[in-house]
Design an enzyme around this catalytic site. Structure first.
Site, PDB file in Angstrom:
ATOM      1  CG  ASP A 138      -3.802   0.136   0.226  1.00  0.00           C
ATOM      2  OD1 ASP A 138      -3.495  -1.050   0.463  1.00  0.00           O
ATOM      3  OD2 ASP A 138      -4.765   0.461  -0.491  1.00  0.00           O
ATOM      4  CE  LYS A 139       5.092   5.053   0.675  1.00  0.00           C
ATOM      5  NZ  LYS A 139       6.089   5.068  -0.417  1.00  0.00           N
TER       6      LYS A 139
END
Length: 321
Positions: A138-139
């Site tokens: 995830d970012k």
């Protein structure tokens, strides 16, 4: 656009009686079975000069020919974004991704992603699907991520991920004080009403997360997590399902927990931590060419380690939880 090489072989006698997709998977181990099934359905496979179905049985001795589609070139632009390279050779690239870096371009993130950085570092990645990225973080999750540098390595890494032989360990800070470690085995799928969220649901796919307590603070716990599966947001969803959501998680984290009598420094540190406190600390896999078992580790980034130090000082000052 470059054309893919036509693959041909003769079905060995010992494969007689097996389904075509099973026989092809044994003949072409560098190609995933799901990919072979798709090519059969698309009419890219001929068996004894006819177009078969994937469930057709082989007799042994037939000639099979596969015409893969042309490589899907990545059209995103190359950008000179710094990469923290942990390991690199002709087949794989292992990176320590910083929090805040998006892996793939998408809606709202057309550029400035890891994929753009890979295209600058290794221009030939443009000829690979997703520039060779075989899994993601995830970012706002930091840590280790492996990228394939050629199609053979990509297929073999995908196969390892499907067989769950890639070992991934994470470190996280969760809200609440866990008594002991354990395992979460709960299926994960799209949230019924909020499509950008994932949730534990009977309609979801199998997901297994093992967790172990590393350190207890007054209102939080440092945990080590090991994945057996790789569902979207798996750790974040599973820990929230246990009612111990990740600290700072903007989607699944719930209410901020500040221990009673916390110093202004601790309160500020907790309120100022605006991402999920999650780091991919260990990655282990079989090298797609040499067959050697390889392992890498990455230290917790400064924002997390700084918060851990403040939480530890607070715990020492107030005694055990």
């Amino acid at each position: 656009m470059p054309q893919a090489k036509v693959l041909s072989a003769r079905i060995p006698p010992e494969q007689a009686g097996r389904r075509l997709d099973q026989a092809l998977a044994a003949l072409f181990p560098d190609i995933t079975r799901s990919q072979l099934q798709q090519w059969i359905e698309e009419g890219r496979v001929s068996l004894a000069d006819r177009l078969p179905r994937k469930r057709d049985k082989v007799s042994g001795g037939e000639m099979v020919e596969i015409r893969p589609p042309p490589p899907r070139e990545t059209t995103s632009a190359a950008q000179p974004i710094p990469l923290a390279i942990v390991y690199e050779d002709d087949d794989v690239l292992v990176l320590d991704k910083p929090a805040g870096l998006v892996v793939h371009p998408g809606a709202g993130n057309p550029k400035d992603t890891l994929l753009n950085a890979l295209l600058h570092h290794f221009p030939a990645a443009a000829q690979l699907p997703r520039a060779g990225i075989v899994h993601r973080l995830d970012k706002d999750t930091s840590g280790l991520l492996v990228v394939a540098k050629n199609e053979r390595a990509r297929q073999r890494l995908i196969r390892q991920l499907q067989k769950r032989t890639v070992e991934r360990e994470y470190v996280a800070i969760v809200n609440g004080v866990l008594v002991a470690g354990g395992t979460v085995e709960a299926p994960i799928g799209r949230h019924r009403h909020e499509r950008t969220r994932m949730a534990v649901t009977e309609r979801g796919k199998t997901a297994i997360t093992h967790y172990r307590v590393l350190k207890k603070y007054r209102a939080h716990t440092l945990v080590q997590l090991k994945l057996e599966s790789g569902r979207t947001h798996q750790i974040r969803v599973h820990m929230a399902h246990l009612h111990f959501p990740l600290l700072g998680d903007p989607v699944y984290g719930g209410r901020l927990r500040v221990p009673k009598g916390a110093t202004p420094q601790l309160t500020g540190a907790l309120r100022g931590f605006r991402r999920q406190a999650l780091h991919a600390a260990k990655l282990a896999l079989v090298h797609p060419t040499t067959g050697e078992r390889m392992q890498w580790t990455a230290s917790v980034p400064k924002d997390m380690s700084g918060l851990m130090e403040i939480l530890a000082r607070d715990a020492r000052a107030h005694g055990p939880p």
